[in-house]
Design a protein around this motif. Structure first.
Motif, PDB file in Angstrom:
ATOM      1  N   GLU A   1      28.721  40.954  49.168  1.00  0.00           N
ATOM      2  CA  GLU A   1      29.199  41.166  50.529  1.00  0.00           C
ATOM      3  C   GLU A   1      30.726  41.187  50.569  1.00  0.00           C
ATOM      4  N   ALA A   2      31.347  40.364  49.723  1.00  0.00           N
ATOM      5  CA  ALA A   2      32.814  40.301  49.711  1.00  0.00           C
ATOM      6  C   ALA A   2      33.419  41.625  49.264  1.00  0.00           C
ATOM      7  N   LEU A   3      32.813  42.273  48.282  1.00  0.00           N
ATOM      8  CA  LEU A   3      33.336  43.560  47.823  1.00  0.00           C
ATOM      9  C   LEU A   3      33.150  44.637  48.888  1.00  0.00           C
ATOM     10  N   ARG A   4      32.023  44.609  49.581  1.00  0.00           N
ATOM     11  CA  ARG A   4      31.800  45.591  50.643  1.00  0.00           C
ATOM     12  C   ARG A   4      32.789  45.389  51.789  1.00  0.00           C
ATOM     13  N   ALA A   5      33.193  44.129  51.989  1.00  0.00           N
ATOM     14  CA  ALA A   5      34.116  43.820  53.081  1.00  0.00           C
ATOM     15  C   ALA A   5      35.561  44.169  52.736  1.00  0.00           C
ATOM     16  N   GLN A   6      35.852  44.371  51.478  1.00  0.00           N
ATOM     17  CA  GLN A   6      37.215  44.721  51.059  1.00  0.00           C
ATOM     18  C   GLN A   6      37.144  45.882  50.060  1.00  0.00           C
ATOM     19  N   PRO A   7      36.851  47.063  50.557  1.00  0.00           N
ATOM     20  CA  PRO A   7      36.686  48.230  49.671  1.00  0.00           C
ATOM     21  C   PRO A   7      37.943  48.597  48.903  1.00  0.00           C
ATOM     22  N   GLN A   8      39.080  48.070  49.331  1.00  0.00           N
ATOM     23  CA  GLN A   8      40.320  48.368  48.609  1.00  0.00           C
ATOM     24  C   GLN A   8      40.406  47.637  47.269  1.00  0.00           C
ATOM     25  N   VAL A   9      39.556  46.615  47.077  1.00  0.00           N
ATOM     26  CA  VAL A   9      39.561  45.880  45.815  1.00  0.00           C
ATOM     27  C   VAL A   9      38.779  46.671  44.770  1.00  0.00           C
ATOM     28  N   GLU A  10      39.408  46.871  43.639  1.00  0.00           N
ATOM     29  CA  GLU A  10      38.806  47.651  42.557  1.00  0.00           C
ATOM     30  C   GLU A  10      38.125  46.722  41.557  1.00  0.00           C
ATOM     31  N   VAL A  11      36.903  47.059  41.151  1.00  0.00           N
ATOM     32  CA  VAL A  11      36.216  46.314  40.105  1.00  0.00           C
ATOM     33  C   VAL A  11      36.414  47.093  38.806  1.00  0.00           C
ATOM     34  N   ILE A  12      36.960  46.422  37.803  1.00  0.00           N
ATOM     35  CA  ILE A  12      37.392  47.115  36.601  1.00  0.00           C
ATOM     36  C   ILE A  12      37.242  46.193  35.398  1.00  0.00           C
ATOM     37  N   SER A  13      37.064  46.751  34.215  1.00  0.00           N
ATOM     38  CA  SER A  13      37.011  45.931  33.006  1.00  0.00           C
ATOM     39  C   SER A  13      38.422  45.561  32.570  1.00  0.00           C
ATOM     40  N   ASP A  14      38.540  44.493  31.798  1.00  0.00           N
ATOM     41  CA  ASP A  14      39.867  44.085  31.324  1.00  0.00           C
ATOM     42  C   ASP A  14      40.487  45.169  30.454  1.00  0.00           C
ATOM     43  N   ARG A  15      39.665  45.845  29.659  1.00  0.00           N
ATOM     44  CA  ARG A  15      40.193  46.906  28.789  1.00  0.00           C
ATOM     45  C   ARG A  15      40.812  48.027  29.615  1.00  0.00           C
ATOM     46  N   ASP A  16      40.142  48.415  30.695  1.00  0.00           N
ATOM     47  CA  ASP A  16      40.662  49.508  31.518  1.00  0.00           C
ATOM     48  C   ASP A  16      41.907  49.083  32.278  1.00  0.00           C
ATOM     49  N   LEU A  17      41.971  47.829  32.711  1.00  0.00           N
ATOM     50  CA  LEU A  17      43.169  47.374  33.413  1.00  0.00           C
ATOM     51  C   LEU A  17      44.367  47.379  32.474  1.00  0.00           C
ATOM     52  N   VAL A  18      44.181  46.890  31.259  1.00  0.00           N
ATOM     53  CA  VAL A  18      45.286  46.889  30.289  1.00  0.00           C
ATOM     54  C   VAL A  18      45.749  48.311  30.013  1.00  0.00           C
TER      55      VAL A  18
END
Length: 388
Positions: free
Chosen positions: A355-372
């Protein structure tokens, strides 16, 4: 005419799923309560209350379903938990819980699946000590106007599982202008006992960096699940045990182990030139990283095997104004890459269940490898710091 009820009696499937999750959480919590940091103890009364409650509820559901129930706690632990995967239990689960093939005990130890389903709040000693100490440090750091002290303490205990006497004294005296610091260190560590040693030395895992208590057969092998699965796990480091101190077990579990992936990510980003602030504003986020070009990212690291359980624990990201020293332009919930690689549906389940992710769609879910990889590498070393 009397009718024989076959199967559970519930108002609907949602109720059956909730009942299954309650039993699973109780049994898992009971197993972890028996375990401590040194492994499942020899079965003897009194059993952990959660385990007995789980057995009682499971037995009732078995009767309603017309299935044989465990014959006491030893049968529950030794057969049901150790030999039967959860899909063979007469319980209903949501498909996203992904229980097929999962066992609660593997090799006599609670599995990672079991550890995540355990309700940590029922571990009274750990909950009281860990929560009380963390809250006290945060409170005092805020009162002193030194929020970076909390980050500094957390960094220290994550990196130092065992301290020889001189290092322990040095740690206590590291922040002389803050007398409370010495008390925080004292409360974070306990004496290395004879049961922890082999030949007068204590072992520290070459993978996670945490202390290892020898098994009953004398073997020294880390019980942390990520380490247990590694075929290339480095040999332990050995520390002279006389007069040494080791991090309290509850701080290993709730602070140091979660801190490992956070620090790994911070250092990988710093290696590409980012300036990384750890645990800003008393752990409002795990880190804020400023890229070499000035772009900032707020990061919360979540190292969970089960996306179904993780989805329930995601919180709202803080909203900080542009003039805030920790302001960030991009919010990222980061999952270690090996979790995503092992479970192709990880991200989908997380997005579907949170529910928290749906409430803040601007937050990106990403793997650590992709963020680096998204951090521009200009060939200049950055830094990892505990303050603004």
């Amino acid at each position: 005419m009397s009718l024989t009820q076959i199967g559970p009696v519930y108002s609907g499937r949602a109720s059956a799923v909730r009942a299954g999750e309650v039993v699973l959480s109780l049994v898992a919590s009971g197993l972890v309560g028996m375990r401590g940091w040194t492994g499942v103890r020899r079965l003897q009364h009194p059993y952990d209350r959660s385990l007995q409650l789980g057995l009682d509820r499971l037995a009732a559901l078995c009767v309603r379903a017309g299935r044989d129930a465990p014959v006491g706690v030893q049968d529950l632990v030794g057969v049901w938990c150790a030999e039967r995967s959860m899909n063979l239990w007469p319980l209903e689960f949501d498909p996203d819980a992904q229980v097929d093939g999962e066992r609660l005990l593997i090799g006599g130890e609670p599995s990672e699946f079991c550890l995540e389903w355990a309700v940590s709040a029922q571990d009274v000693v750990s909950e009281v000590h860990e929560n009380a100490l963390v809250k006290e440090i945060k409170k005092m750091a805020a009162q002193l106007g030194r929020p970076e002290l909390y980050a500094r303490w957390r960094l220290f205990v994550t990196e130092h599982a065992v301290l020889v006497p001189d290092a322990f004294v040095a740690a206590k005296n590291a922040v002389l202008e803050v007398p409370q610091w010495a008390t925080w260190i004292e409360e974070s560590y306990g004496r290395v006992t004879a049961e922890m040693t082999v030949g007068g030395r204590a072992a520290v895992c070459g993978g996670c960096g945490q202390w290892i208590s020898p098994r009953a057969d004398g073997r020294v092998r880390c019980r942390v699940w990520r380490c247990a699965r590694r075929p290339d796990l480095p040999e332990p480091n050995w520390v002279e045990a006389r007069g040494a101190w080791r991090l309290e077990p509850e701080l290993v579990r709730f602070v140091a182990l979660p801190g490992g992936p956070e620090l790994d990510l911070a250092r990988q980003l710093a290696a590409r030139g980012a300036r990384v602030v750890l645990y800003p504003k008393l752990d409002a986020l795990d880190l804020v990283a400023v890229w070499p070009d000035g772009y900032s990212v707020g990061v919360d690291v979540k190292d969970w095997r089960s996306p179904y359980l993780l989805a329930r624990r995601i919180k709202m990201f803080p909203a900080w104004g542009a003039d805030d020293p920790h302001a960030y332009g991009r919010g990222c919930l980061v999952v270690p890459y090996d979790r995503v690689r092992a479970n192709p549906n990880y991200m989908k389940i997380l997005a579907r269940r949170s529910e928290a992710l749906r409430a803040q769609p601007q937050v990106e879910v990403i793997s650590d490898r992709d963020l680096v990889a998204s951090c521009p590498d200009l060939g200049v070393m950055g830094e990892v710091v505990c303050g603004p």
